[in-house]
Design a protein around this motif. Sequence first.
Motif: not given
Length: 515
Positions: A114-142
């Motif tokens: 996984l760490a090696y895969l990230k070395t292929f792109s310079s986008f991962f080198a910018d540690t000032t902007q860490r990826p943040v997961a969205l808040d998906f909330g909870r599933e309501p009634g069907t």
Amino acid sequence: MKSVGRLIAVCIALLSVSPTVRLSGQDTTAGKKVYVKWCAGCHGEDGKGDGPAAAYMLPRPRDFTGAVYQVRTTANGQLPTDGDLMRSIDDGLFGTAMPGWKTRLSDAERRDVLAYLKTFSSFFADTTQRPVALDFGREPGTDARSGRQFYDSIGCRKCHGDQGRGDGPSAPTLKDDAGFPIFAADLAQNWRFNGGGDVAAIYRRLRTGLDGTPMPSFSDLIDQKFLTADELWHLAQYVRSLSPPRPPELRDVIHAAAARGTLPAAPDDSAWNRVERSWFPLVGQVIHKSRWFTPAIAGVWVQALHDGRALALRITWDDRSPSPDSAWLPFTQRVLASVAGDDSTPPTAALWPDQLIVQFPTKIPEGMERPYFLMGAATQPVYQWRWTSAPRRAIAGLARGIERFDSLPAGSAPAAQAVYDHGQWRLVLTRALATPDTADDLQFRTGRAIPVAFFGQDGSNGEFGTRMAVSTWYFLALDQPTPPRVFVTPVVAIAVTLGLGLVLVRRAQQRGTRA
């Protein structure tokens, strides 16, 4: 000054080797070794998705240099989290050639790669902007009904079709960001969904989109107040409802129950609703030239009935077009131009039909020996039923290898009825258990395990000749009807026992009276 210069030189040296040092328990040097051994064959030594196997795949392997990832918990256009990458490594990506590695590589090996895969792109080198997961909330009634309304209103049917089988009017025009043809997902097969098939996983894909593909993110519709998060959840619930409640279980045997009354010959006869169905996966034919690595038919559902005189097989499979279909001809040409083959001259797209083949041995074997599964051999042929969509008919014959098929007289062919409806073929093949041609026709018998295999071709996917989807051998078992004596004998025995009991009681009462 010398000390400062020396310090700077040390820092530069450390930065220059940082991609191969251990960081947070991850070792990119070790990760490179894992990558070269297991990943480079598809993704390429430089991570560009151009390994030697890539030319045979649709969709293509991921190009890591662009850092565009489909399955994420982050917003559209954003980098994935490490957790997102690890899930793809662990579980694989269904509907693609990417397998899961959780049981093949150790925890350390997966973290390192996984760490090696990230070395292929310079986008991962910018540690000032860490990826943040969205808040998906909870599933309501069907509320799948509400979900269907939004399925129509936001245009899902344009690609995925009215019943979600990937046969919408825009489906033949779809391509990914690299220009390769791509299928709209078959929403009736959630066990093959890229990123997971439960409601929560579907909702995440609706929120994030699948970057690099035509599948957009619908988060902006929530931001624009076109719909609410709950309503998007209801859409996810509706999409989930298009698939069976549980993923199909692979079985070795198709049980043909004894029918009560007339065998159903029509594909949509209500009698089939009471017959158990079995799923049999199909894979690309990659043994004999020309090989085919990208089949469109993922599997077939099979049901069977017999009445002691004849056998009826109902075979159902999803197919995005009733080939030959001129609307899909440009798509067919793009497929043939995108996928490498064994042909010295790549074929030109044509209006090929769809085809479904059911294969049996010529005689029921006494043991477990069976002919070669890939359409037999010259010295040991197999008996086949071949149905085509144009002309729409079924014929019987003997296959003596994948390139030789000798048709039998029309009287040997099964009766065939087929219906195409919203991205799905439903076909019923019916034939007498016993025929006059005992030399070439298989003679079906009850109570015996009869080997059976299936082959499928989608003409609109460039499948013809040896380009097809295949299965291995399975078994068909015609259940033996229960003899009437099985039901009558216990009743007679009970009546006799009861009668004898009454006689004994009567005699005992008479003796008591005399005494």
